[in-house]
Design a protein around this motif. Sequence first.
Motif, PDB file in Angstrom:
ATOM      1  N   ILE A  54       1.110   7.036   6.843  1.00 21.19           N
ATOM      2  CA  ILE A  54       1.912   6.294   5.866  1.00 21.19           C
ATOM      3  C   ILE A  54       1.076   5.862   4.666  1.00 21.19           C
ATOM      4  O   ILE A  54       1.497   5.014   3.890  1.00 21.19           O
ATOM      5  CB  ILE A  54       2.580   5.072   6.528  1.00 21.19           C
ATOM      6  N   THR A  55      -0.089   6.456   4.514  1.00 20.80           N
ATOM      7  CA  THR A  55      -0.973   6.120   3.395  1.00 20.80           C
ATOM      8  C   THR A  55      -0.267   6.348   2.064  1.00 20.80           C
ATOM      9  O   THR A  55       0.335   7.398   1.846  1.00 20.80           O
ATOM     10  CB  THR A  55      -2.252   6.972   3.437  1.00 20.80           C
ATOM     11  N   GLY A  56      -0.313   5.354   1.189  1.00 19.77           N
ATOM     12  CA  GLY A  56       0.268   5.487  -0.143  1.00 19.77           C
ATOM     13  C   GLY A  56       1.755   5.206  -0.221  1.00 19.77           C
ATOM     14  O   GLY A  56       2.324   5.189  -1.318  1.00 19.77           O
ATOM     15  N   GLN A  57       2.399   4.969   0.906  1.00 23.79           N
ATOM     16  CA  GLN A  57       3.836   4.718   0.889  1.00 23.79           C
ATOM     17  C   GLN A  57       4.141   3.287   0.453  1.00 23.79           C
ATOM     18  O   GLN A  57       3.336   2.372   0.643  1.00 23.79           O
ATOM     19  CB  GLN A  57       4.439   4.999   2.264  1.00 23.79           C
ATOM     20  N   VAL A  58       5.328   3.116  -0.128  1.00 22.74           N
ATOM     21  CA  VAL A  58       5.793   1.795  -0.562  1.00 22.74           C
ATOM     22  C   VAL A  58       6.569   1.152   0.580  1.00 22.74           C
ATOM     23  O   VAL A  58       7.547   1.725   1.072  1.00 22.74           O
ATOM     24  CB  VAL A  58       6.678   1.895  -1.816  1.00 22.74           C
ATOM     25  N   VAL A  59       6.116  -0.016   1.000  1.00 20.12           N
ATOM     26  CA  VAL A  59       6.751  -0.738   2.097  1.00 20.12           C
ATOM     27  C   VAL A  59       7.317  -2.047   1.549  1.00 20.12           C
ATOM     28  O   VAL A  59       6.581  -2.849   0.977  1.00 20.12           O
ATOM     29  CB  VAL A  59       5.753  -1.042   3.237  1.00 20.12           C
ATOM     30  N   LYS A  82       1.380   0.464  -0.225  1.00 23.61           N
ATOM     31  CA  LYS A  82       1.670  -0.484  -1.301  1.00 23.61           C
ATOM     32  C   LYS A  82       2.780  -1.386  -0.784  1.00 23.61           C
ATOM     33  O   LYS A  82       3.857  -0.907  -0.414  1.00 23.61           O
ATOM     34  CB  LYS A  82       2.099   0.253  -2.562  1.00 23.61           C
ATOM     35  N   VAL A  83       2.531  -2.680  -0.751  1.00 24.02           N
ATOM     36  CA  VAL A  83       3.429  -3.613  -0.064  1.00 24.02           C
ATOM     37  C   VAL A  83       4.164  -4.497  -1.058  1.00 24.02           C
ATOM     38  O   VAL A  83       3.546  -5.130  -1.926  1.00 24.02           O
ATOM     39  CB  VAL A  83       2.647  -4.487   0.939  1.00 24.02           C
ATOM     40  N   ALA A  84       5.491  -4.549  -0.918  1.00 29.64           N
ATOM     41  CA  ALA A  84       6.327  -5.461  -1.685  1.00 29.64           C
ATOM     42  C   ALA A  84       6.779  -6.576  -0.748  1.00 29.64           C
ATOM     43  O   ALA A  84       7.447  -6.317   0.253  1.00 29.64           O
ATOM     44  CB  ALA A  84       7.538  -4.728  -2.259  1.00 29.64           C
ATOM     45  N   CYS A  85       6.378  -7.803  -1.057  1.00 25.59           N
ATOM     46  CA  CYS A  85       6.705  -8.953  -0.213  1.00 25.59           C
ATOM     47  C   CYS A  85       7.882  -9.704  -0.818  1.00 25.59           C
ATOM     48  O   CYS A  85       7.766 -10.254  -1.921  1.00 25.59           O
ATOM     49  CB  CYS A  85       5.497  -9.888  -0.104  1.00 25.59           C
ATOM     50  N   ALA A  86       8.992  -9.754  -0.106  1.00 26.43           N
ATOM     51  CA  ALA A  86      10.205 -10.413  -0.586  1.00 26.43           C
ATOM     52  C   ALA A  86      10.473 -11.654   0.244  1.00 26.43           C
ATOM     53  O   ALA A  86      10.554 -11.585   1.472  1.00 26.43           O
ATOM     54  CB  ALA A  86      11.394  -9.451  -0.500  1.00 26.43           C
ATOM     55  N   CYS A 108      -0.584  -5.438  -3.029  1.00 23.71           N
ATOM     56  CA  CYS A 108       0.609  -6.217  -2.715  1.00 23.71           C
ATOM     57  C   CYS A 108       1.175  -6.908  -3.958  1.00 23.71           C
ATOM     58  O   CYS A 108       0.435  -7.398  -4.806  1.00 23.71           O
ATOM     59  CB  CYS A 108       0.244  -7.259  -1.654  1.00 23.71           C
ATOM     60  N   LYS A 109       2.516  -6.919  -4.060  1.00 21.36           N
ATOM     61  CA  LYS A 109       3.209  -7.666  -5.097  1.00 21.36           C
ATOM     62  C   LYS A 109       4.305  -8.506  -4.438  1.00 21.36           C
ATOM     63  O   LYS A 109       4.851  -8.111  -3.400  1.00 21.36           O
ATOM     64  CB  LYS A 109       3.832  -6.740  -6.148  1.00 21.36           C
ATOM     65  N   GLY A 110       4.622  -9.639  -5.057  1.00 23.41           N
ATOM     66  CA  GLY A 110       5.598 -10.538  -4.466  1.00 23.41           C
ATOM     67  C   GLY A 110       6.864 -10.659  -5.287  1.00 23.41           C
ATOM     68  O   GLY A 110       6.843 -10.512  -6.521  1.00 23.41           O
ATOM     69  N   TYR A 111       7.975 -10.928  -4.597  1.00 23.77           N
ATOM     70  CA  TYR A 111       9.284 -11.053  -5.237  1.00 23.77           C
ATOM     71  C   TYR A 111      10.064 -12.163  -4.551  1.00 23.77           C
ATOM     72  O   TYR A 111      10.025 -12.291  -3.323  1.00 23.77           O
ATOM     73  CB  TYR A 111      10.065  -9.737  -5.140  1.00 23.77           C
ATOM     74  N   SER A 130      10.870  -0.627 -10.489  1.00 23.76           N
ATOM     75  CA  SER A 130      10.125  -0.657 -11.741  1.00 23.76           C
ATOM     76  C   SER A 130       8.626  -0.823 -11.500  1.00 23.76           C
ATOM     77  O   SER A 130       7.804  -0.175 -12.170  1.00 23.76           O
ATOM     78  CB  SER A 130      10.645  -1.797 -12.619  1.00 23.76           C
ATOM     79  N   ASP A 131       8.253  -1.649 -10.532  1.00 25.48           N
ATOM     80  CA  ASP A 131       6.835  -1.970 -10.305  1.00 25.48           C
ATOM     81  C   ASP A 131       6.116  -0.955  -9.429  1.00 25.48           C
ATOM     82  O   ASP A 131       4.965  -0.581  -9.697  1.00 25.48           O
ATOM     83  CB  ASP A 131       6.713  -3.353  -9.656  1.00 25.48           C
ATOM     84  N   LEU A 132       6.792  -0.533  -8.341  1.00 27.31           N
ATOM     85  CA  LEU A 132       6.103   0.271  -7.318  1.00 27.31           C
ATOM     86  C   LEU A 132       6.713   1.646  -7.086  1.00 27.31           C
ATOM     87  O   LEU A 132       6.076   2.509  -6.483  1.00 27.31           O
ATOM     88  CB  LEU A 132       6.089  -0.500  -5.986  1.00 27.31           C
TER      89      LEU A 132
END
Length: 338
Positions: A54-59, A82-86, A108-111, A130-132
């Motif tokens: 899962i390397t490089g996948q958006v989670v 790449k992690v999106a934290c909601a 990681c980016k947060g929302y 838009s971000d990831l």
Amino acid sequence: MSDVESLPPPLSEKRHLHNPLGLALQLTVLFVELFISMLVSLYHIFVPLPQKDITGQVVLITGTGRGIGRELAKEFARKGCKVACAEIQPNLNAETIELVNKLVPDSCKGYQVDVGSLDSVRALKKQVLSDLGSVDILVNNAGIIAGGSLTTDLDPLLIENLTKVNFLSHIWMCKTFLPEMIARNNGHIVCIASMSAISGLANACLYTSCKWAITGLMESLREELRLNPKNKIKTSVVCPYFVNTSAEYVNNWTCRVPELSAERCAKDIVRGTRENQVIFSIPREQYFAACFMKIVPQNVRDRFYDIFKSKVNNIRVDEKKHFASYKILAGEFNAKTK
């Protein structure tokens, strides 16, 4: 009052079993496949299943403010995602993002999102895309552990908000992110349910019913996806035992077997996801034990539950108004809260 269209009468001719010879042949093949699958399952008790890369996948993970969600963000980042934290609580989410980015820089980016609101979820999708980019793995983790029985006088608003967070959110997240996965014919949806989705839990029929609903939702969704013979979208339902995410929760239940750590739970969830497990418990053996108990006489089941007693205390909002999770249930906390 307008007339209601009448239904046609039942068919008069007798219905017959279609193609009985073909059915017998299909059942024979099924039993052979069952025998082979059981041998393979026994083999994998000693030899682990292969795990996909899962390397490089958006989670995208919901409910990342603490507990399982926070540990999942760390674990997926360790795997190169790449992690999106909601999360609805921005302060807690900021802590998670800082921890994850210290562990794996710029991973990681947060929302901020209210998962119980379709409009909020749709806004989340636009931001993440838009971000990831496209979401490869969607983890529906957000939930509130709260006692609540129909035998008590609960505020209808609490019932409604508990259902929004613990079940309706799964529908909104899947409805919003699944079409893009279907267009790419690629993706994985992971829903965090509970062992109470397989076995009932005293003083938690509202929470438990949401978890049962999740398993039904995902099983039906998987069947719909299988209508496409070329489908490559995976689904997983995770049924963890009690998890020690905070003293707030632990003090609200009684269980004979000690709770799991959030870190151990997250590692097992990521492992099960990489193995494309359709449904599994943490610990793994609890799922099989619970399924076996479904087929034994009721008095034996009752005795088993008496031995391994688990109970959640009834919700008492007046005593817990300082907890954010109960503010959410009371409608005092939303995605605009700062």
